[in-house]
Design an enzyme around this catalytic site. Structure first.
Site, PDB file in Angstrom:
ATOM      1  N   ASP A  91      -5.727   5.034  -4.762  1.00 21.61           N
ATOM      2  CA  ASP A  91      -4.434   4.379  -4.944  1.00 21.61           C
ATOM      3  C   ASP A  91      -3.590   5.122  -5.968  1.00 21.61           C
ATOM      4  OD1 ASP A  91      -3.901   2.156  -3.359  1.00 21.61           O
ATOM      5  OD2 ASP A  91      -5.220   0.856  -4.524  1.00 21.61           O
ATOM      6  N   LYS A 121      -2.837   6.614  -1.715  1.00 21.23           N
ATOM      7  CA  LYS A 121      -2.265   5.427  -1.050  1.00 21.23           C
ATOM      8  C   LYS A 121      -1.143   4.851  -1.909  1.00 21.23           C
ATOM      9  CE  LYS A 121      -4.632   1.306  -0.587  1.00 21.23           C
ATOM     10  NZ  LYS A 121      -3.781   0.344  -1.322  1.00 21.23           N
ATOM     11  N   GLU A 123       1.943   1.691  -2.053  1.00 20.84           N
ATOM     12  CA  GLU A 123       2.308   0.387  -1.510  1.00 20.84           C
ATOM     13  C   GLU A 123       3.793   0.317  -1.154  1.00 20.84           C
ATOM     14  OE1 GLU A 123       1.124  -2.858  -4.028  1.00 20.84           O
ATOM     15  OE2 GLU A 123      -0.986  -2.295  -3.938  1.00 20.84           O
ATOM     16  N   GLU A 190      -2.281  -5.736   4.756  1.00 27.75           N
ATOM     17  CA  GLU A 190      -2.967  -6.768   3.962  1.00 27.75           C
ATOM     18  C   GLU A 190      -2.304  -8.127   4.152  1.00 27.75           C
ATOM     19  OE1 GLU A 190      -3.869  -5.791  -0.116  1.00 27.75           O
ATOM     20  OE2 GLU A 190      -4.409  -7.864  -0.593  1.00 27.75           O
TER      21      GLU A 190
HETATM   22  O1  KIV Z   1      -6.772  -1.873  -4.412  1.00 26.81           O
HETATM   23  C1  KIV Z   1      -7.403  -2.221  -3.406  1.00 26.81           C
HETATM   24  O2  KIV Z   1      -8.596  -2.517  -3.455  1.00 26.81           O
HETATM   25  C2  KIV Z   1      -6.680  -2.265  -2.131  1.00 26.81           C
HETATM   26  C3  KIV Z   1      -7.374  -2.943  -0.999  1.00 26.81           C
HETATM   27  C4  KIV Z   1      -7.340  -4.402  -1.174  1.00 26.81           C
HETATM   28  C5  KIV Z   1      -6.815  -2.521   0.302  1.00 26.81           C
HETATM   29  O3  KIV Z   1      -5.585  -1.818  -2.047  1.00 26.81           O
END
Ligand code: KIV
Length: 295
Positions: A91, A121, A123, A190
């Site tokens: 992330d 990743k 958002e 999600e």
């Molecule tokens: O941070 C995380 O664990 C996520 C998942 C819930 C997809 O983004």
């Protein structure tokens, strides 16, 4: 002799797409350290996500917002060292990509260079679409994340299911298409109603990974701590707990404490010996002042 798992082929995006085309569902789990990454690898998952959920699961914070890039980089490097074969995604934490394309690209490059993960990743959709384009142009693969986006939970009015009105559901399809057009290789959905996730999955050529998004997504992800029974507090509806590792851990720690207090641990099998003659010499030469008992 090398590490057998490390010698196996690392999972590629092409292989993941082929699996989806064959109708196989992709398996993703979060991991935040070397042990978790290794166990996920040994369980043969396809993808490991070093999620900013580490803010809560590892750092004990209230939300994903405060975790820093430096903190996630340390965790992602460790998880990558454990997860040799799965494709690993990290992330981008809140604040690391919102301000400008240049900053987003710089931070995405930092993540892949310093941790060895395969993908980052991000958002959301609005300004994120442009960031995705910039990061992909710089050569870094990107996974999108729409629906309930925890970094913006305050704006969403809390941790609520998204896309429950026709209007919002249509917007989610547009967001997914925009992220795909910007170059995203995969999208996490999600807390989205199942029929909406199904339509998004049909509309895209890239895989969708659901969490609370029903069975029609190309894959599913759960948070490591949730599925192992290591989380505390509110459990979202989509969580399925597969083990109670928390209870087992508590019981093992309590037994250890009992054994230490009763003297049952350590026993002779846990001790290191020394040759008798060395022991005798040692005792002989010992300064009496080293003894606890009065002389
Ligand atoms: O941070 C995380 O664990 C996520 C998942 C819930 C997809 O983004």
């Amino acid at each position: 002799m090398g590490n057998a798992r490390a010698e196996q082929q690392r999972q590629t995006l092409t292989e993941l797409r082929t699996k989806v085309q064959r109708g196989e569902r992709l398996v993703m789990v979060t991991a935040y350290d070397c042990g978790g990454g290794r166990l996920a690898d040994e369980a043969d998952v396809d993808l490991v996500l070093v999620g900013d959920s580490a803010a809560m699961t590892v750092l004990g914070l209230d939300s994903t917002v405060p975790i820093t890039l430096d903190e996630l980089i340390v965790l992602a490097g460790a998880a990558r060292r454990g997860a040799q074969r799965p494709l690993v995604i990290c992330d981008m934490p809140f604040g690391s990509y919102e301000v400008s394309d240049a900053e987003a690209v710089r931070n995405a490059i930092r993540i892949v260079k310093e941790t060895g993960v395969d993908m980052v990743k991000l958002e959301g959709a609005s300004s994120t679409v442009q960031r995705v384009q910039a990061i992909v142009s710089a050569g870094v693969a990107v996974c999108g994340h729409i629906g309930l986006v925890p970094q913006s939970a305050v704006l969403l009015g809390g941790y609520r299911t998204q896309g429950r009105t026709a209007q919002r559901a249509l917007e989610l399809i547009d967001e997914a298409l925009a992220l795909e057009a910007a170059g995203a290789s995969m999208i996490v959905l999600e807390a989205v109603p199942s029929p909406v996730a199904a339509r998004i999955t049909e509309a895209l050529t890239i895989p969708t990974i659901g969490i609370g998004a029903g069975p029609s997504c190309d894959g599913q992800v759960l948070v490591y701590h949730d599925l192992l029974g290591l989380s505390e507090g509110h459990r979202p509806r989509f969580v399925k707990q597969y083990a109670d590792v928390g209870a087992q851990t508590r019981s093992a720690l309590a037994r250890f404490a009992d054994d230490v207090r009763s003297g049952a641990y350590p026993s002779s099998e846990h001790e290191y010996a020394m040759p008798q003659e060395e022991l005798a010499l040692f005792e002989d030469r010992l300064d009496p002042r080293a003894s606890r008992s009065p002389t």
